[in-house]
Write an enzyme that holds these catalytic residues in place. Sequence first.
Site, PDB file in Angstrom:
ATOM      1  N   ASP A   1      34.896  45.694  48.716  1.00 13.84           N
ATOM      2  CA  ASP A   1      35.800  45.717  47.628  1.00 13.84           C
ATOM      3  C   ASP A   1      36.785  46.850  47.847  1.00 13.84           C
ATOM      4  O   ASP A   1      36.377  48.053  48.118  1.00 13.84           O
ATOM      5  CB  ASP A   1      35.211  45.675  46.358  1.00 13.84           C
ATOM      6  CG  ASP A   1      36.156  45.280  45.216  1.00 13.84           C
ATOM      7  OD1 ASP A   1      35.885  44.287  44.376  1.00 13.84           O
ATOM      8  OD2 ASP A   1      36.982  46.194  44.813  1.00 13.84           O
ATOM      9  N   ILE A   2      38.184  46.866  47.688  1.00  9.94           N
ATOM     10  CA  ILE A   2      39.110  47.918  48.190  1.00  9.94           C
ATOM     11  C   ILE A   2      38.862  48.919  46.667  1.00  9.94           C
ATOM     12  O   ILE A   2      39.629  49.846  46.784  1.00  9.94           O
ATOM     13  CB  ILE A   2      40.502  47.233  48.199  1.00  9.94           C
ATOM     14  CG1 ILE A   2      41.522  48.250  48.652  1.00  9.94           C
ATOM     15  CG2 ILE A   2      41.189  47.119  46.735  1.00  9.94           C
ATOM     16  CD1 ILE A   2      41.043  48.699  50.320  1.00  9.94           C
TER      17      ILE A   2
ATOM     18  N   HIS B   1      34.607  34.320  44.510  1.00  5.07           N
ATOM     19  CA  HIS B   1      33.958  35.563  45.198  1.00  5.07           C
ATOM     20  C   HIS B   1      32.628  36.066  44.492  1.00  5.07           C
ATOM     21  O   HIS B   1      32.526  36.087  43.397  1.00  5.07           O
ATOM     22  CB  HIS B   1      34.898  36.775  45.449  1.00  5.07           C
ATOM     23  CG  HIS B   1      35.688  37.409  44.284  1.00  5.07           C
ATOM     24  ND1 HIS B   1      36.784  36.432  43.687  1.00  5.07           N
ATOM     25  CD2 HIS B   1      35.687  38.290  43.343  1.00  5.07           C
ATOM     26  CE1 HIS B   1      37.455  37.181  42.651  1.00  5.07           C
ATOM     27  NE2 HIS B   1      36.552  38.047  42.396  1.00  5.07           N
TER      28      HIS B   1
ATOM     29  N   HIS C   1      30.470  39.341  43.904  1.00  5.37           N
ATOM     30  CA  HIS C   1      30.249  40.892  43.957  1.00  5.37           C
ATOM     31  C   HIS C   1      28.909  41.137  44.327  1.00  5.37           C
ATOM     32  O   HIS C   1      27.912  40.746  43.558  1.00  5.37           O
ATOM     33  CB  HIS C   1      30.622  41.495  42.559  1.00  5.37           C
ATOM     34  CG  HIS C   1      32.169  41.303  42.202  1.00  5.37           C
ATOM     35  ND1 HIS C   1      33.037  42.424  42.698  1.00  5.37           N
ATOM     36  CD2 HIS C   1      32.740  40.346  41.667  1.00  5.37           C
ATOM     37  CE1 HIS C   1      34.275  41.935  41.941  1.00  5.37           C
ATOM     38  NE2 HIS C   1      34.046  41.065  41.507  1.00  5.37           N
TER      39      HIS C   1
HETATM   40  P1  5GP Z   1      37.287  39.962  39.808  1.00  3.04           P
HETATM   41  O1  5GP Z   1      38.442  38.610  40.143  1.00  3.04           O
HETATM   42  O2  5GP Z   1      35.942  39.413  40.179  1.00  3.04           O
HETATM   43  O3  5GP Z   1      37.489  40.123  38.458  1.00  3.04           O
HETATM   44  O4  5GP Z   1      37.700  41.100  40.737  1.00  3.04           O
HETATM   45  C1  5GP Z   1      38.446  40.773  41.890  1.00  3.04           C
HETATM   46  C2  5GP Z   1      38.139  41.960  43.013  1.00  3.04           C
HETATM   47  O5  5GP Z   1      38.762  41.951  44.042  1.00  3.04           O
HETATM   48  C3  5GP Z   1      38.187  43.744  42.171  1.00  3.04           C
HETATM   49  O6  5GP Z   1      37.047  44.302  42.087  1.00  3.04           O
HETATM   50  C4  5GP Z   1      39.227  44.048  43.262  1.00  3.04           C
HETATM   51  O7  5GP Z   1      39.014  45.570  43.438  1.00  3.04           O
HETATM   52  C5  5GP Z   1      39.152  43.352  44.444  1.00  3.04           C
HETATM   53  N1  5GP Z   1      40.594  43.217  45.279  1.00  3.04           N
HETATM   54  C6  5GP Z   1      41.491  42.694  44.664  1.00  3.04           C
HETATM   55  N2  5GP Z   1      42.544  42.714  45.599  1.00  3.04           N
HETATM   56  C7  5GP Z   1      41.830  43.080  46.742  1.00  3.04           C
HETATM   57  C8  5GP Z   1      42.345  43.237  48.287  1.00  3.04           C
HETATM   58  O8  5GP Z   1      43.310  43.095  48.545  1.00  3.04           O
HETATM   59  N3  5GP Z   1      41.280  43.719  49.025  1.00  3.04           N
HETATM   60  C9  5GP Z   1      40.251  43.859  48.856  1.00  3.04           C
HETATM   61  N4  5GP Z   1      39.186  44.488  49.527  1.00  3.04           N
HETATM   62  N5  5GP Z   1      39.649  43.769  47.547  1.00  3.04           N
HETATM   63  C10 5GP Z   1      40.497  43.469  46.532  1.00  3.04           C
END
Ligand code: 5GP
Length: 130
Positions: free
Chosen positions: A29-30, A93, A95
């Site tokens: 995660d970035i 996804h 986590h």
């Molecule tokens: P959620 O959709 O579960 O709320 O969170 C999405 C997750 O994806 C976040 O923790 C965010 O930091 C991560 N994320 C969003 N865009 C990118 C990206 O371009 N690259 C990576 N490696 N992680 C990402």
Amino acid sequence: MASIFSKIIDGTIPAYKVAENDRFLAFLDINPLAKGHTLVIPKIEVDYIFDLDDDTYQALFAFAKKIASAIDKVSTSKRIGVSVIGLEVPHTHIHLVPINSIADLDFTKDRVKITAEEFGQIAASINAEL
Ligand code: 5GP
């Protein structure tokens, strides 16, 4: 339009990849909650995890289990926490987050700052345990 995670799969957008096979990808995660915070995704683009077909759903968790085990080996945290949120990126996804307490899975808390070099080292160290 392809999701940002589909762009990571096809290499249009870079990522620190941890593991990959023909169906699934794990990458860091970035904006991590902790060092080693990894996202596990299916290569097919389905927004909501509970819309996955049963086979992909079960195989995704089996893949995530192997990744979690590898993260556990390189992490000093008590265990690897699992969360599915999906409100930001419309591509399923999971986590995987090294945790010591329930507060470590608070997604509203400040994220950890990691250098590019450290991201690369963490991804390589997890991969080496697979
Ligand atoms: P959620 O959709 O579960 O709320 O969170 C999405 C997750 O994806 C976040 O923790 C965010 O930091 C991560 N994320 C969003 N865009 C990118 C990206 O371009 N690259 C990576 N490696 N992680 C990402």
